[in-house]
Design a protein around this motif. Structure first.
Motif, PDB file in Angstrom:
ATOM      1  N   PRO A 139       0.640  -7.820   4.644  1.00 45.35           N
ATOM      2  CA  PRO A 139       1.374  -7.442   3.425  1.00 45.35           C
ATOM      3  C   PRO A 139       0.805  -8.098   2.172  1.00 45.35           C
ATOM      4  O   PRO A 139       0.710  -7.458   1.122  1.00 45.35           O
ATOM      5  N   ASP A 140       0.415  -9.374   2.274  1.00 48.61           N
ATOM      6  CA  ASP A 140      -0.141 -10.064   1.109  1.00 48.61           C
ATOM      7  C   ASP A 140      -1.471  -9.442   0.691  1.00 48.61           C
ATOM      8  O   ASP A 140      -1.778  -9.355  -0.506  1.00 48.61           O
ATOM      9  N   GLN A 141      -2.276  -9.024   1.668  1.00 44.31           N
ATOM     10  CA  GLN A 141      -3.543  -8.381   1.333  1.00 44.31           C
ATOM     11  C   GLN A 141      -3.330  -7.064   0.592  1.00 44.31           C
ATOM     12  O   GLN A 141      -4.024  -6.766  -0.386  1.00 44.31           O
ATOM     13  N   LEU A 142      -2.378  -6.276   1.063  1.00 42.02           N
ATOM     14  CA  LEU A 142      -2.118  -4.999   0.410  1.00 42.02           C
ATOM     15  C   LEU A 142      -1.669  -5.216  -1.035  1.00 42.02           C
ATOM     16  O   LEU A 142      -2.112  -4.509  -1.955  1.00 42.02           O
ATOM     17  N   GLY A 153      -9.929  -5.822   2.123  1.00 38.64           N
ATOM     18  CA  GLY A 153      -8.956  -6.421   3.038  1.00 38.64           C
ATOM     19  C   GLY A 153      -9.304  -6.101   4.470  1.00 38.64           C
ATOM     20  O   GLY A 153      -9.669  -4.967   4.794  1.00 38.64           O
ATOM     21  N   LEU A 154      -9.236  -7.105   5.338  1.00 38.33           N
ATOM     22  CA  LEU A 154      -9.403  -6.916   6.777  1.00 38.33           C
ATOM     23  C   LEU A 154      -8.042  -7.210   7.386  1.00 38.33           C
ATOM     24  O   LEU A 154      -7.625  -8.371   7.468  1.00 38.33           O
ATOM     25  N   LEU A 155      -7.352  -6.159   7.783  1.00 40.03           N
ATOM     26  CA  LEU A 155      -5.947  -6.321   8.138  1.00 40.03           C
ATOM     27  C   LEU A 155      -5.566  -5.468   9.335  1.00 40.03           C
ATOM     28  O   LEU A 155      -6.320  -4.598   9.755  1.00 40.03           O
ATOM     29  N   GLU A 160       0.870   3.895   7.363  1.00 41.19           N
ATOM     30  CA  GLU A 160       0.703   4.374   5.998  1.00 41.19           C
ATOM     31  C   GLU A 160       0.268   3.226   5.098  1.00 41.19           C
ATOM     32  O   GLU A 160       0.690   2.087   5.281  1.00 41.19           O
ATOM     33  N   LEU A 161      -0.584   3.565   4.126  1.00 39.97           N
ATOM     34  CA  LEU A 161      -1.020   2.587   3.138  1.00 39.97           C
ATOM     35  C   LEU A 161      -0.484   2.987   1.765  1.00 39.97           C
ATOM     36  O   LEU A 161      -0.247   4.167   1.514  1.00 39.97           O
ATOM     37  N   PRO A 162      -0.322   2.030   0.872  1.00 35.34           N
ATOM     38  CA  PRO A 162       0.092   2.376  -0.490  1.00 35.34           C
ATOM     39  C   PRO A 162      -0.923   3.322  -1.141  1.00 35.34           C
ATOM     40  O   PRO A 162      -2.115   3.291  -0.827  1.00 35.34           O
ATOM     41  N   ALA A 163      -0.465   4.144  -2.048  1.00 36.05           N
ATOM     42  CA  ALA A 163      -1.350   5.069  -2.756  1.00 36.05           C
ATOM     43  C   ALA A 163      -2.432   4.291  -3.495  1.00 36.05           C
ATOM     44  O   ALA A 163      -2.187   3.207  -4.030  1.00 36.05           O
ATOM     45  N   PRO A 307     -11.061   6.685   8.563  1.00 36.29           N
ATOM     46  CA  PRO A 307     -10.046   5.968   7.784  1.00 36.29           C
ATOM     47  C   PRO A 307      -8.640   6.463   8.065  1.00 36.29           C
ATOM     48  O   PRO A 307      -8.384   7.659   8.089  1.00 36.29           O
ATOM     49  N   GLY A 308      -7.750   5.489   8.308  1.00 37.17           N
ATOM     50  CA  GLY A 308      -6.346   5.817   8.494  1.00 37.17           C
ATOM     51  C   GLY A 308      -5.990   6.274   9.889  1.00 37.17           C
ATOM     52  O   GLY A 308      -4.815   6.453  10.202  1.00 37.17           O
ATOM     53  N   ALA A 309      -6.979   6.472  10.768  1.00 35.65           N
ATOM     54  CA  ALA A 309      -6.661   6.953  12.114  1.00 35.65           C
ATOM     55  C   ALA A 309      -6.063   5.830  12.933  1.00 35.65           C
ATOM     56  O   ALA A 309      -6.502   4.699  12.869  1.00 35.65           O
ATOM     57  N   PRO A 310      -5.028   6.087  13.730  1.00 37.03           N
ATOM     58  CA  PRO A 310      -4.438   5.044  14.557  1.00 37.03           C
ATOM     59  C   PRO A 310      -5.346   4.696  15.706  1.00 37.03           C
ATOM     60  O   PRO A 310      -6.167   5.484  16.123  1.00 37.03           O
TER      61      PRO A 310
END
Length: 323
Positions: A139-142, A153-155, A160-163, A307-310
């Motif tokens: 959360p802090d990285q985002l 960020g390596l997280l 879902e990610l913020p826009a 990107p974004g794939a689970p």
């Protein structure tokens, strides 16, 4: 042009003066500068007029020589030209991503898995890109990415990610169970959900729907177990410390399970298949050539996806651990 106290000074004037002072010959200076003797003489004269000082003594048959003012001015002129050359070289290097600073946030498991090392080593050989690293929770990285306090960020994966953020899955690995060495199943290669009945689960928990708690829920559901007690910790290393003390069990990424923590034994999960993923995240509008060079050079790790794939088989990989 460079700006001086009396207005702009043409760099060609400075170059002409420095080369004439070096060669003490207008024709040779003109050949080196790719111009005529009269052109060099005119540039030096323009500089003298701008400064209001005579820099060279010259005559039709005599060798040009520096005046007292020319002796004083020559090192300053050279320094200006050298400074301009340095500035141009720095600008070009920065534009190609060979110079600059990249700030990377990471969860500790990114270090244990090798993903952090891959990212730090990503700048091209010979480049002067400085990579700064700071351990931070997901959360802090985002938040830091959106506030432009970090660049990469390596997280841990989240659905879902913020826009405004772009992500790539760089590593996917199995989730294993960490047990106290005195646990009845500690010597087993694989542990069923039923063998974890009644255990407290240490987990990095944040105020998020997805994360370690969801992994625990998947194990509980697979074994038909009652809801267990969850012990919130800051990161996976703290979770292993509680496991080593014999006060809890923990579900951790395989790379974390390989850490040599006293009193801890790790085993595969039997009957439930969980994986967890690491993301490399950056701003979608990133324009820094240095940051983009790091992103290009950091090769995806094992199990990488778009990107974004689970992560494969992941019901909801941990979204919030810093380790």
């Amino acid at each position: 042009m460079v700006l001086g106290g009396g207005g702009a000074v043409d760099l060609r004037w400075l170059r002409a003066f420095v080369v004439v002072a070096q060669e003490l010959h207008f024709r040779r200076a003109g050949a080196l500068l790719g111009t005529t003797t009269s052109g060099v003489s005119a540039q030096v004269r323009a500089l003298e007029e701008h400064l209001g000082a005579r820099l060279l003594e010259r005559g039709r048959r005599s060798t040009p020589r520096l005046t007292a003012a020319g002796e004083v001015f020559l090192p300053e002129a050279r320094a200006v030209l050298e400074g301009v050359e340095r500035a141009v070289a720095v600008g070009r290097a920065a534009g190609r991503g060979l110079l600059g600073r990249v700030r990377v946030g990471y969860v500790a498991s990114a270090a244990f898995s090798g993903v952090l090392a891959e990212t730090v080593a990503a700048p091209a050989a010979g480049s002067r890109v400085e990579v700064e690293v700071t351990e931070m929770s997901t959360p802090d990285q985002l938040e830091a990415l959106l506030a432009r306090r970090i660049d990469v960020g390596l997280l841990r994966h989240r659905p879902e990610l913020p826009a405004g953020l772009h992500a790539q899955v760089v590593r996917t690995e199995p989730v294993v169970v960490a047990l106290p060495e005195r646990h009845p199943a500690a010597g087993s290669a694989a542990v069923t959900a039923g063998e974890l009945a009644g255990e407290r689960f240490a987990a990095p928990l944040f105020a998020e729907v997805h994360g370690a708690a969801e992994e625990v829920a998947a194990v509980v559901a697979a074994g038909g177990l009652p809801a267990p007690q969850l012990v919130a910790v800051r990161d996976y290393v703290a979770a292993l410390a509680l496991v080593g003390a014999g006060t809890a069990v923990a579900l951790v990424p395989e790379c974390v399970g390989r850490l040599p923590v006293p009193g801890v034994r790790c085993a595969a999960l039997a009957g439930v298949q969980l994986t967890t993923s690491l993301l490399r995240v950056h701003r979608a509008d990133e324009a820094s050539a240095a940051v983009l060079s790091v992103l290009r050079g950091a090769a995806p790790g094992p199990g990488a996806a778009e990107p974004g794939a689970p992560g494969p088989g992941a019901p909801g990989p941990d979204a919030g651990e810093p380790g």
